[in-house]
Design an enzyme around this catalytic site. Structure first.
Site, mmCIF file in Angstrom:
data_model
loop_
_atom_site.group_PDB
_atom_site.id
_atom_site.type_symbol
_atom_site.label_atom_id
_atom_site.label_comp_id
_atom_site.label_asym_id
_atom_site.label_seq_id
_atom_site.Cartn_x
_atom_site.Cartn_y
_atom_site.Cartn_z
ATOM 1 N N ASN A 217 44.282 -22.856 105.118
ATOM 2 C CA ASN A 217 44.401 -21.532 104.645
ATOM 3 C C ASN A 217 44.522 -20.681 105.901
ATOM 4 O OD1 ASN A 217 45.297 -21.516 101.825
ATOM 5 N ND2 ASN A 217 43.187 -21.316 101.290
ATOM 6 N N ASP A 286 43.469 -23.889 97.214
ATOM 7 C CA ASP A 286 43.574 -24.060 95.479
ATOM 8 C C ASP A 286 43.870 -25.766 95.399
ATOM 9 O OD1 ASP A 286 43.040 -21.616 95.062
ATOM 10 O OD2 ASP A 286 44.920 -21.112 95.467
ATOM 11 N N LYS A 296 47.255 -42.727 110.443
ATOM 12 C CA LYS A 296 48.306 -41.839 110.999
ATOM 13 C C LYS A 296 49.674 -42.255 110.238
ATOM 14 C CE LYS A 296 50.249 -39.223 114.518
ATOM 15 N NZ LYS A 296 50.682 -39.014 115.948
ATOM 16 N N PRO A 312 38.155 -27.985 92.675
ATOM 17 C CA PRO A 312 37.421 -26.995 92.075
ATOM 18 C C PRO A 312 36.843 -25.627 92.399
ATOM 19 C CG PRO A 312 35.978 -28.432 93.331
ATOM 20 C CD PRO A 312 37.325 -28.856 93.623
ATOM 21 N N ASP A 313 36.868 -24.411 91.627
ATOM 22 C CA ASP A 313 36.685 -23.165 92.020
ATOM 23 C C ASP A 313 35.230 -23.066 92.004
ATOM 24 O OD1 ASP A 313 36.174 -20.496 91.892
ATOM 25 O OD2 ASP A 313 38.353 -20.305 91.282
ATOM 26 N N ILE A 314 34.819 -22.892 93.279
ATOM 27 C CA ILE A 314 33.304 -23.021 93.664
ATOM 28 C C ILE A 314 32.613 -21.693 93.029
ATOM 29 C CG2 ILE A 314 31.381 -23.219 95.357
ATOM 30 C CD1 ILE A 314 33.957 -24.256 97.385
ATOM 31 N N PHE A 330 35.487 -12.378 96.779
ATOM 32 C CA PHE A 330 36.615 -11.785 97.518
ATOM 33 C C PHE A 330 37.744 -12.113 97.115
ATOM 34 C CE2 PHE A 330 34.737 -9.878 101.395
ATOM 35 C CZ PHE A 330 33.376 -9.839 101.244
ATOM 36 N N LYS A 344 40.605 -11.063 88.528
ATOM 37 C CA LYS A 344 39.752 -11.905 89.024
ATOM 38 C C LYS A 344 38.107 -11.853 89.017
ATOM 39 C CE LYS A 344 42.853 -13.782 92.439
ATOM 40 N NZ LYS A 344 43.298 -14.086 93.872
ATOM 41 N N LYS A 348 36.315 -14.639 86.404
ATOM 42 C CA LYS A 348 35.337 -15.384 86.998
ATOM 43 C C LYS A 348 33.936 -14.623 86.706
ATOM 44 C CE LYS A 348 38.135 -16.753 90.965
ATOM 45 N NZ LYS A 348 38.286 -17.824 91.981
HETATM 46 O O1 C5P Z 1 41.454 -17.722 95.551
HETATM 47 P P1 C5P Z 1 41.035 -16.731 94.632
HETATM 48 O O2 C5P Z 1 41.606 -15.485 94.879
HETATM 49 O O3 C5P Z 1 40.804 -17.015 93.289
HETATM 50 O O4 C5P Z 1 39.483 -16.562 95.217
HETATM 51 C C1 C5P Z 1 38.664 -15.621 94.801
HETATM 52 C C2 C5P Z 1 37.387 -15.879 95.068
HETATM 53 O O5 C5P Z 1 36.829 -17.280 94.677
HETATM 54 C C3 C5P Z 1 37.228 -15.836 96.390
HETATM 55 O O6 C5P Z 1 35.633 -15.359 96.570
HETATM 56 C C4 C5P Z 1 36.814 -17.473 96.881
HETATM 57 O O7 C5P Z 1 36.213 -17.609 98.046
HETATM 58 C C5 C5P Z 1 36.448 -18.050 95.605
HETATM 59 N N1 C5P Z 1 36.788 -19.457 95.355
HETATM 60 C C6 C5P Z 1 36.029 -20.481 95.488
HETATM 61 N N2 C5P Z 1 36.654 -21.637 95.146
HETATM 62 C C7 C5P Z 1 37.940 -21.894 95.021
HETATM 63 C C8 C5P Z 1 38.898 -20.671 95.171
HETATM 64 C C9 C5P Z 1 38.198 -19.449 95.374
HETATM 65 O O8 C5P Z 1 35.065 -20.402 95.517
HETATM 66 N N3 C5P Z 1 38.386 -23.141 94.725
#
Ligand code: C5P
Length: 405
Positions: A217, A286, A296, A312-314, A330, A344, A348
């Site tokens: 990203n 994502d 390679k 995973p969404d941490i 953020f 969001k 979350k």
């Molecule tokens: O990607 P997204 O807009 O949902 O991100 C919102 C928040 O979630 C951010 O604070 C980002 O650091 C966190 N996040 C995360 N793990 C992910 C996607 C997003 O911790 N896989």
């Protein structure tokens, strides 16, 4: 030239007396004078006679824009008493370099030149940046003097270990001007996060396709690192789990490298015990390739398909834990900031989320953000990321439950 931009907000409106005593590190005091001025401080230099042998008063006059003081008998001060008048209305006296001799004189309350008299007559904090040969520093007499001054509330910045002007190596080197500026900003920052542990993420993630290619990203890491700096200055213990970025580690921050989302998640989970706050600034990818090829990949000229699986969404995972710390998210959006950011935050289950429009800053030095919390939206004015970070930390400190843990 060092980069002081991270600290740009630091010393606005502060009046500082910079004492310069006679050591070779006095040449760094010239750069320090300039750096302090750039950060907004009004710097008044007091030179000892020995200091003036290394760097002239003219140099400090030109760099600070203020007249330089060397003698207690100087009659330019209106009341004829520079040793008193110069120290009034001052936020701090900083002596850099502080020689072994000056430290000895201060420890004994001597007032035998203008700088020592100023220090004795002060009604503000005194910070000393020692600079001397390692044996002079380690000498029991110096250590005794340092201990005595510490007991009197004097603050020591450094010294650090390293190569010395005399050719020897060891403790006694004066901190670099950038580190001294940072220490001063930290000194003046209210300790709103004292005793708190903050775990954070910052930067992009890199999801490897093969040993040389990957998906990532756009994220410079600047915002996250500015938040880490602001947390450390506010007195927090900071663990920063960082994706690949070209930003130096802020003073007082423990940085753990984690290139991929999976690695970042593991490092966050192992840093989490005891955390009061989790701040997710990272732009986590994502998706990641379903498999990483060990060699390679060769180009064939034909179309190529890449299978991606979700990461995973941490943040969501940490926020859902029964023992979740205070979680801050953020969100960078290209449009409809309010709807997406607040969406969001709710999805979350976050007490606080910082949103910004992509057009308002991704890799630049400034940012325009809106803070969302249970009470609504709080827009902040466009400002350098260091300013924005400080305001985010102040907002979070206000929302933080008072009982730690
Ligand atoms: O990607 P997204 O807009 O949902 O991100 C919102 C928040 O979630 C951010 O604070 C980002 O650091 C966190 N996040 C995360 N793990 C992910 C996607 C997003 O911790 N896989």
């Amino acid at each position: 030239m060092e980069d002081y931009t991270v600290s740009i907000d630091g010393l606005h409106g502060r009046k500082i007396v910079l004492g310069v005593s006679g050591g070779i590190a006095a040449y760094k005091a010239a750069e320090l004078t300039r750096a302090l001025g750039r950060m907004g401080a009004d710097v008044h230099v007091a030179l000892t006679e020995a200091g003036e042998r290394f760097v002239s008063a003219l140099t400090f006059h030109a760099l600070s824009g203020n007249r330089v003081w060397t003698s207690p008998w100087d009659e330019r001060m209106e009341n004829g008493m520079p040793h008193i008048a110069l120290g009034r209305g001052v936020d701090a006296i900083v002596v850099a370099p502080a020689t072994a001799d000056l430290i000895a004189r201060l420890a004994n309350g001597l007032a035998d030149d203008l700088l020592a008299t100023l220090c004795l007559a002060r009604d503000c904090p005194l910070l000393l940046a020692p600079a001397m040969n390692r044996q002079m520093w380690e000498n029991p007499a110096t250590q005794r003097n340092v201990a005595r001054l510490r007991a009197d509330g004097v603050i020591f910045l450094g010294p650090e270990e390293g190569e010395q002007a005399c050719g020897e190596t060891g403790p006694g080197r004066m901190l670099e001007p950038g580190a001294l500026c940072e220490a001063l900003v930290a000194f003046f920052t209210p300790k709103r996060l004292a005793g708190r542990k903050v775990v954070m993420t910052a930067g992009p993630t890199f999801e490897a396709i093969d040993p040389v290619r990957g998906i990532t990203n756009a994220s410079s890491g600047k915002m996250g690192y500015a938040v880490a700096t602001a947390c450390a200055r506010a007195g927090a213990e900071v663990v920063l789990v960082s994706g690949p970025v070209a930003v130096p580690t802020p003073a007082g921050v423990r940085r753990i490298e984690a290139a991929s989302a999976l690695r970042m998640r593991d490092e966050v989970l192992s840093a989490l015990p005891g955390a009061d706050v989790f701040i997710a600034v990272a732009a986590v990818a994502d998706y990641r390739p379903a498999e990483t090829v060990g060699h390679k990949l060769k180009k064939s000229g034909a179309a190529m398909r890449l299978e991606l699986v979700p990461n995973p969404d941490i943040l969501a995972e940490v926020a859902a834990r029964p023992d979740a710390p205070f979680c801050v998210g953020f969100a960078a959006e290209s449009h409809d900031l309010d709807a997406y950011a607040e969406g969001k935050r709710r999805a979350k289950r976050l007490p606080m989320l910082v949103g910004n429009l992509l057009a308002d800053g991704l890799c630049g030095d400034d940012n325009t953000v809106v803070i969302y919390d249970d009470e609504g939206r709080h827009p902040l004015p466009r400002a350098p990321k260091a300013f924005v970070a400080r305001q985010i930390v102040e907002h979070l400190a206000r929302l933080l439950p008072t009982a730690a843990g």
